[in-house]
Write an enzyme that holds these catalytic residues in place. Structure first.
Site, PDB file in Angstrom:
ATOM      1  N   THR A 103      20.923 -54.269  16.696  1.00  0.00           N
ATOM      2  CA  THR A 103      19.687 -54.153  15.929  1.00  0.00           C
ATOM      3  C   THR A 103      18.536 -53.760  16.850  1.00  0.00           C
ATOM      4  O   THR A 103      18.396 -54.299  17.942  1.00  0.00           O
ATOM      5  CB  THR A 103      19.353 -55.486  15.231  1.00  0.00           C
ATOM      6  OG1 THR A 103      20.471 -55.884  14.434  1.00  0.00           O
ATOM      7  CG2 THR A 103      18.131 -55.349  14.337  1.00  0.00           C
TER       8      THR A 103
ATOM      9  N   HIS B 178      23.267 -62.889  11.781  1.00  0.00           N
ATOM     10  CA  HIS B 178      23.706 -61.710  11.024  1.00  0.00           C
ATOM     11  C   HIS B 178      23.277 -61.788   9.562  1.00  0.00           C
ATOM     12  O   HIS B 178      23.956 -61.237   8.683  1.00  0.00           O
ATOM     13  CB  HIS B 178      25.230 -61.538  11.101  1.00  0.00           C
ATOM     14  CG  HIS B 178      25.751 -61.253  12.470  1.00  0.00           C
ATOM     15  ND1 HIS B 178      27.092 -61.018  12.714  1.00  0.00           N
ATOM     16  CD2 HIS B 178      25.130 -61.171  13.683  1.00  0.00           C
ATOM     17  CE1 HIS B 178      27.265 -60.803  14.014  1.00  0.00           C
ATOM     18  NE2 HIS B 178      26.097 -60.891  14.615  1.00  0.00           N
TER      19      HIS B 178
ATOM     20  N   LEU C 140      17.198 -60.658  18.592  1.00  0.00           N
ATOM     21  CA  LEU C 140      17.704 -59.606  17.729  1.00  0.00           C
ATOM     22  C   LEU C 140      19.158 -59.383  18.128  1.00  0.00           C
ATOM     23  O   LEU C 140      19.482 -59.400  19.323  1.00  0.00           O
ATOM     24  CB  LEU C 140      16.929 -58.297  17.900  1.00  0.00           C
ATOM     25  CG  LEU C 140      15.520 -58.194  17.314  1.00  0.00           C
ATOM     26  CD1 LEU C 140      14.908 -56.838  17.652  1.00  0.00           C
ATOM     27  CD2 LEU C 140      15.521 -58.407  15.808  1.00  0.00           C
ATOM     28  N   ASP C 141      20.033 -59.160  17.158  1.00  0.00           N
ATOM     29  CA  ASP C 141      21.416 -58.845  17.477  1.00  0.00           C
ATOM     30  C   ASP C 141      21.462 -57.612  18.374  1.00  0.00           C
ATOM     31  O   ASP C 141      20.590 -56.741  18.302  1.00  0.00           O
ATOM     32  CB  ASP C 141      22.208 -58.534  16.196  1.00  0.00           C
ATOM     33  CG  ASP C 141      22.341 -59.745  15.281  1.00  0.00           C
ATOM     34  OD1 ASP C 141      22.229 -60.865  15.777  1.00  0.00           O
ATOM     35  OD2 ASP C 141      22.560 -59.525  14.078  1.00  0.00           O
ATOM     36  N   ARG C 142      22.498 -57.545  19.160  1.00  0.00           N
ATOM     37  CA  ARG C 142      22.627 -56.421  20.092  1.00  0.00           C
ATOM     38  C   ARG C 142      22.467 -55.051  19.428  1.00  0.00           C
ATOM     39  O   ARG C 142      21.719 -54.199  19.926  1.00  0.00           O
ATOM     40  CB  ARG C 142      23.976 -56.501  20.818  1.00  0.00           C
ATOM     41  CG  ARG C 142      24.160 -55.413  21.859  1.00  0.00           C
ATOM     42  CD  ARG C 142      25.460 -55.587  22.616  1.00  0.00           C
ATOM     43  NE  ARG C 142      25.524 -54.695  23.761  1.00  0.00           N
ATOM     44  CZ  ARG C 142      26.417 -54.775  24.723  1.00  0.00           C
ATOM     45  NH1 ARG C 142      27.336 -55.727  24.683  1.00  0.00           N
ATOM     46  NH2 ARG C 142      26.411 -53.946  25.740  1.00  0.00           N
TER      47      ARG C 142
END
Length: 250
Positions: free
Chosen positions: A66, A171, A62-64
């Site tokens: 998110t 993203h 997961l993106d930071r």
């Protein structure tokens, strides 16, 4: 400046068996050590390992900024099997997001994304020319209108969205929402700076309004379907609650 002696927060475990563990990742936490932030000392992998007293292997990312459902396995082979399910589009993922503007319908974004290289994190990756196929289904859950001007707009309009990506490009959800001109609130990379500033000043919301709220997959050992769910993170939930008096009744 962060206190290096500060203990990492205890991670909420959403599901656990002998092979797999799922957590609710807080916004702002890196999954693992990364050259993106060499000074960061708290990571989901190490925090969960210390919390459970066992080695864990992330099955996806997961993106930071998110938050939400993040899967790990207690061995690398099972983590790889779940990762392969994701590559084969066999994992059902649901996200919730607050975006700019009114989204009036259910639809699908089918828009290929070219990999965006980070000059630090991706310096060892080979440049890739062809855009990668990417699709996201979306559905409007609620709409809100705050009677305050923001930028060129006479009022601040928002939509609470359910997003179902069938692919997992870098993203993807953030870029797909920008593609249909409804950027996610709090997105400092792809979003609307004026809307982000308004959300921070009027609602004290300074996170990314994107959370993975559900993930379903076939258990690599039992063969049974496993469904893991979570609420949106607490700051995003508070933001939505603050917007609720401004909800548009359709």
């Amino acid at each position: 400046m962060k206190d290096k002696c500060e203990s990492p927060p205890e991670l909420k475990v959403l599901y656990q068996d002998d092979y797999i563990v799922a957590i609710d990742k807080p916004p702002g936490m890196l999954v693992h050590r990364s050259p993106i932030d060499k000074h960061e000392t708290v990571f989901a992998v190490q925090t969960l390992r210390d919390q459970l007293g066992a080695h864990v292997y992330p099955a996806h990312r997961l993106d930071r900024p998110t938050s939400g459902v993040l899967l790990f396995s207690f061995n690398s082979q099972i983590a790889a099997q779940i990762g392969q399910q994701m590559m084969d589009k066999q994992v059902a993922k649901v996200y919730h997001a607050v975006v700019r503007g009114f989204v009036h319908h259910t639809g699908m974004v089918d828009y290929a994304l070219k990999y965006r290289y980070d000059k630090i994190a991706d310096k060892h990756k080979r440049p890739q020319q062809a855009p990668q196929q990417a699709t996201t289904m979306y559905q409007t859950v609620a709409q809100y209108e705050v009677p305050e001007p923001v930028g060129k707009y006479q009022s601040a309009r928002y939509s609470l969205m359910k997003l179902l990506p069938s692919t997992g490009r870098k993203h993807q959800l953030r870029r797909h929402m920008v593609h249909i001109r409804h950027p996610i609130i709090g997105d400092t990379t792809h979003g609307d700076g004026k809307q982000n500033k308004f959300a921070k000043s009027h609602f004290t919301f300074a996170n990314l309004a994107l959370s993975c709220t559900q993930m379903g997959f076939v258990h690599p050992v039992s063969g049974q379907w496993v469904n893991v769910s979570s609420d949106v993170h607490v700051e995003m939930r508070r933001f939505v609650e603050q917007l609720s008096p401004f909800q548009i009744k359709n």
